[in-house]
Design a protein around this motif. Structure first.
Motif, mmCIF file in Angstrom:
data_model
loop_
_atom_site.group_PDB
_atom_site.id
_atom_site.type_symbol
_atom_site.label_atom_id
_atom_site.label_comp_id
_atom_site.label_asym_id
_atom_site.label_seq_id
_atom_site.Cartn_x
_atom_site.Cartn_y
_atom_site.Cartn_z
ATOM 1 N N SER A 27 0.846 -1.183 0.000
ATOM 2 C CA SER A 27 0.000 0.000 0.000
ATOM 3 C C SER A 27 0.886 1.238 0.000
ATOM 4 C CB SER A 27 -0.939 0.005 1.207
ATOM 5 O OG SER A 27 -0.199 -0.022 2.413
ATOM 6 N N HIS A 29 0.848 5.523 1.025
ATOM 7 C CA HIS A 29 0.140 6.497 1.865
ATOM 8 C C HIS A 29 0.781 7.871 1.738
ATOM 9 C CE1 HIS A 29 -1.839 3.087 3.869
ATOM 10 N NE2 HIS A 29 -0.683 2.485 3.629
ATOM 11 N N ARG A 30 -0.005 8.895 2.022
ATOM 12 C CA ARG A 30 0.509 10.272 1.957
ATOM 13 C C ARG A 30 1.487 10.569 3.077
ATOM 14 N NH1 ARG A 30 -3.411 14.919 0.305
ATOM 15 N NH2 ARG A 30 -2.112 15.774 1.937
ATOM 16 N N THR A 31 1.227 10.014 4.279
ATOM 17 C CA THR A 31 2.102 10.303 5.422
ATOM 18 C C THR A 31 2.735 9.024 5.951
ATOM 19 O OG1 THR A 31 0.384 10.021 7.099
ATOM 20 C CG2 THR A 31 0.599 12.233 6.116
ATOM 21 N N ASP A 34 0.408 7.294 8.510
ATOM 22 C CA ASP A 34 -0.634 6.443 7.921
ATOM 23 C C ASP A 34 -0.053 5.102 7.477
ATOM 24 O OD1 ASP A 34 -2.547 8.385 8.331
ATOM 25 O OD2 ASP A 34 -2.509 9.122 6.256
ATOM 26 N N ALA A 35 1.128 5.150 6.863
ATOM 27 C CA ALA A 35 1.785 3.920 6.422
ATOM 28 C C ALA A 35 2.151 3.051 7.616
ATOM 29 C CB ALA A 35 3.030 4.249 5.603
ATOM 30 N N GLU A 37 0.688 2.951 10.565
ATOM 31 C CA GLU A 37 -0.533 2.373 11.135
ATOM 32 C C GLU A 37 -0.925 1.100 10.370
ATOM 33 O OE1 GLU A 37 -5.219 3.588 11.722
ATOM 34 O OE2 GLU A 37 -3.723 5.178 11.574
ATOM 35 N N GLN A 38 -0.881 1.161 9.037
ATOM 36 C CA GLN A 38 -1.193 -0.003 8.202
ATOM 37 C C GLN A 38 -0.176 -1.117 8.440
ATOM 38 O OE1 GLN A 38 -3.706 -0.677 6.064
ATOM 39 N NE2 GLN A 38 -2.807 -2.667 5.612
#
Length: 77
Positions: A27, A29-31, A34-35, A37-38
């Motif tokens: 995946s 992510h912008r930040t 966020d990455a 967390e995933q």
């Protein structure tokens, strides 16, 4: 089957979550938050280590979600 660590790495326009040895990102992510967390969700599910890289690509930190044979001595369990 060998468990593959999950890496949070810089990516064009943001941050990517990649399994160790994989060519493509799981995946993007912008930040970095966020990455991360995933990656942590995936690390808990797969019981592997999450390796966090900085903007320069160097390893900045890691979190283990599997059975760590050498847990940190500063953490009381």
């Amino acid at each position: 089957m060998t468990k593959k660590d999950i890496h949070v790495v810089p990516h064009t326009g943001g941050w990517a979550v990649k399994k160790e040895g994989g060519e493509r990102a799981s995946s993007v992510h912008r930040t970095q938050a966020d990455a991360l967390e995933q990656a942590r969700d995936q690390g808990r599910r797969d019981k592997v280590e999450v390796v966090i890289h900085g903007r320069d690509g160097k390893i900045r930190d890691s979190d283990s979600y599997g059975s760590d044979p050498s847990p940190p001595k500063d953490k009381v369990r």
